[in-house]
Motif scaffolding. Structure first.
Motif, mmCIF file in Angstrom:
data_model
loop_
_atom_site.group_PDB
_atom_site.id
_atom_site.type_symbol
_atom_site.label_atom_id
_atom_site.label_comp_id
_atom_site.label_asym_id
_atom_site.label_seq_id
_atom_site.Cartn_x
_atom_site.Cartn_y
_atom_site.Cartn_z
ATOM 1 N N ASN A 77 0.853 -1.338 -0.018
ATOM 2 C CA ASN A 77 -0.132 -0.154 -0.001
ATOM 3 C C ASN A 77 0.817 1.402 -0.139
ATOM 4 N N THR A 142 -11.862 -5.361 0.514
ATOM 5 C CA THR A 142 -11.785 -4.722 2.117
ATOM 6 C C THR A 142 -12.515 -5.502 2.787
ATOM 7 N N ILE A 143 -11.989 -5.908 4.158
ATOM 8 C CA ILE A 143 -12.663 -6.617 5.165
ATOM 9 C C ILE A 143 -13.920 -5.561 5.878
ATOM 10 N N ASP A 144 -13.156 -4.373 5.432
ATOM 11 C CA ASP A 144 -14.052 -3.472 6.322
ATOM 12 C C ASP A 144 -15.752 -3.434 5.763
ATOM 13 N N MET A 186 -11.206 -4.775 13.543
ATOM 14 C CA MET A 186 -10.785 -3.415 12.527
ATOM 15 C C MET A 186 -12.060 -2.883 12.163
ATOM 16 N N GLY A 187 -11.947 -2.464 10.840
ATOM 17 C CA GLY A 187 -13.055 -1.789 10.365
ATOM 18 C C GLY A 187 -12.955 -0.287 9.930
ATOM 19 N N ARG A 188 -11.783 0.345 10.437
ATOM 20 C CA ARG A 188 -11.694 1.966 10.246
ATOM 21 C C ARG A 188 -12.827 2.599 10.635
ATOM 22 N N GLU A 239 -12.041 -0.524 16.150
ATOM 23 C CA GLU A 239 -10.848 0.200 16.173
ATOM 24 C C GLU A 239 -11.314 1.759 16.072
ATOM 25 N N LYS A 262 -3.318 5.323 10.913
ATOM 26 C CA LYS A 262 -3.674 3.934 11.545
ATOM 27 C C LYS A 262 -4.536 3.920 12.740
ATOM 28 N N TYR A 293 -4.623 -8.392 12.755
ATOM 29 C CA TYR A 293 -4.473 -8.968 11.386
ATOM 30 C C TYR A 293 -4.967 -10.303 11.248
ATOM 31 N N ARG A 296 -7.626 -10.507 8.622
ATOM 32 C CA ARG A 296 -7.330 -10.660 7.231
ATOM 33 C C ARG A 296 -6.888 -11.606 6.823
ATOM 34 N N GLN A 351 -11.766 2.839 1.893
ATOM 35 C CA GLN A 351 -10.248 2.805 2.206
ATOM 36 C C GLN A 351 -9.614 3.890 2.905
HETATM 37 O O1 F6P Z 1 -9.030 -1.675 5.492
HETATM 38 C C1 F6P Z 1 -8.719 -2.797 6.071
HETATM 39 C C2 F6P Z 1 -7.952 -2.620 7.404
HETATM 40 O O2 F6P Z 1 -7.659 -3.913 7.645
HETATM 41 C C3 F6P Z 1 -8.584 -1.928 8.540
HETATM 42 O O3 F6P Z 1 -9.776 -2.499 8.866
HETATM 43 C C4 F6P Z 1 -7.376 -1.529 9.238
HETATM 44 O O4 F6P Z 1 -7.642 -0.191 9.830
HETATM 45 C C5 F6P Z 1 -6.355 -1.292 8.249
HETATM 46 O O5 F6P Z 1 -6.661 -1.984 7.034
HETATM 47 C C6 F6P Z 1 -4.909 -1.694 8.721
HETATM 48 O O6 F6P Z 1 -3.866 -1.222 7.622
HETATM 49 P P1 F6P Z 1 -2.559 -1.490 7.540
HETATM 50 O O7 F6P Z 1 -2.289 -2.947 6.858
HETATM 51 O O8 F6P Z 1 -1.952 -0.469 6.738
HETATM 52 O O9 F6P Z 1 -2.017 -1.417 8.887
#
Ligand code: F6P
Length: 379
Positions: A77, A142-144, A186-188, A239, A262, A293, A296, A351
């Motif tokens: 990313n 996205t998992i979100d 997670m989920g932003r 989160e 983050k 993680y 994911r 995202q």
């Molecule tokens: O958008 C997917 C996600 O897993 C979010 O739920 C989480 O906040 C973020 O990505 C974490 O991102 P990174 O992989 O950059 O730590």
């Protein structure tokens, strides 16, 4: 006139989720078996497109990957080719547009169309490549599950399974020790994972970004349960959750990432608050688990294997029909597409931490059903 397609490429960008390999497999199989295209995959997202790091993909490349989390093509990313981080001759960090080098690589390989699987940052670049004339198809991931133009993204349901199983496991240890257990997920800025995972995992309290919480209301739920004889309580917190008088908890700022903010750590803050309010009254210990993680990865579940297959094969059909510059979506359980121009940028595919993502309706059916069965949202 319809362009004749002979060779396509694909790449995965952004953060990973379960189901990516299912999409890759579907793209490669449909491209070869249905259309007889040649396929290559660029490694490590846009980085591979820039450095020309690729693999030839055939039916053997995708054998045995269907169920596996992650992506055999790897991803990153941090590689925005329109603003690429390099070091100049004086050792100074400079950002420059290297997208023409990527386009040269596509031309060198005679690529007729490029499938880009990623989140908002990745798909924003996909749109920018489309503007420069590249035949691009985007697939959101996205998992979100907060992409506004589509009903559901692959990876979400597998992440929910992890949350549900974790909450099941926390129940037994919470019961044994009469504890308050907090699970941070997670989920932003969208609460879907905590909400659906929390309902499935029988949480007593669910805290999501869309409903700022009052710590005294959370404590009251724990006290009520304790007084009823349920001496343990389970809290599932996003989160991105925040108290009514506060803001989100930021774990770190990663300047190199398109989503620099983050989130993380709100579970610990909640625990510290409850230690002060709950422990002196009931004596209950408060413990926190941050699922992180794990959400994911792992074995892709039934739903995401099927969904990933649908996204992947539909993208290849779109290539055949020359429907470029578009993103695959699912609506009313039917595969469709929307223009990338309409959905990417400003976090609209969910995202980034900015507005526009598909978030939970605090007054919607799902929240209401949860409230009907006594789940507290701390409001
Ligand atoms: O958008 C997917 C996600 O897993 C979010 O739920 C989480 O906040 C973020 O990505 C974490 O991102 P990174 O992989 O950059 O730590």
């Amino acid at each position: 006139m319809k362009k004749e397609i002979k060779k396509i490429a694909l790449l995965t960008g952004g953060g990973d989720c379960s189901g990516l390999n299912a999409v890759i497999r579907a793209v490669v199989k449909a491209a070869i078996l249905k259309y007889n295209y040649e396929v290559i995959g660029f490694m490590g997202g846009y980085h591979g497109l820039y450095t020309d790091d690729y693999i030839k993909m055939d039916l053997k490349t995708v054998a045995g990957i269907f169920h596996q989390g992650g992506t055999i093509l790897k991803m990153s990313n941090k590689d925005n080719l329109f603003n690429y981080k390099t070091v100049d001759e004086n050792g100074k960090t400079v950002y420059k547009d290297v997208s023409d080098i990527a386009i040269k690589n596509l031309k060198k390989h005679n690529i007729d169309a490029l499938i880009i699987i990623g989140g908002d940052g990745t798909l924003t670049s996909a749109r920018d490549f489309a503007r420069k004339g590249v035949n691009v198809i985007g697939i959101p991931k996205t998992i979100d599950n907060d992409v506004p133009a589509t009903e559901i993204t692959f990876g979400y349901r597998t992440a929910l399974d992890h949350i549900m199983l974790s909450l099941d496991a926390l129940h037994t240890t919470a019961y044994s020790h009469d504890r308050v257990m907090i699970l941070e997920v997670m989920g932003r800025n969208a609460g879907w994972l905590a909400l659906e995972g929390g309902i499935a995992g029988s949480a007593d309290v669910i805290l999501i970004p869309e409903i700022p919480y009052d710590i005294n209301s959370v404590a009251k739920t724990i006290f009520d349960r304790y007084n009823r004889g349920s001496k343990f309580s389970i809290i599932c917190i996003s989160e991105g959750a925040k108290p009514i008088d506060g803001d989100v908890t930021i774990k770190k700022i990663d300047k190199d990432s398109p989503d620099s903010v983050k989130l993380g750590g709100v579970g610990d803050i909640l625990a510290a608050q409850l230690e002060k309010i709950v422990k002196p009254v009931t004596g209950q210990d408060i413990r926190v688990t941050n699922l992180g993680y794990i959400q994911r990865g792992g074995v892709t579940n039934t739903f995401d294997r099927v969904l990933g297959t649908k996204y992947g094969s539909h993208a290849v059909d779109m290539i055949d029909r020359n429907e470029f510059g578009r993103m695959v979506v699912i609506r009313n359980n039917h595969m469709e597409s929307v223009r990338l121009e309409e959905v990417v940028g400003s976090g609209r595919t969910g995202q980034t931490s900015t507005g526009g993502a598909r978030i939970v309706n605090p007054h919607g059916d799902l929240v209401n059903s949860a409230k009907d069965i006594g789940i507290s949202f701390g409001d």
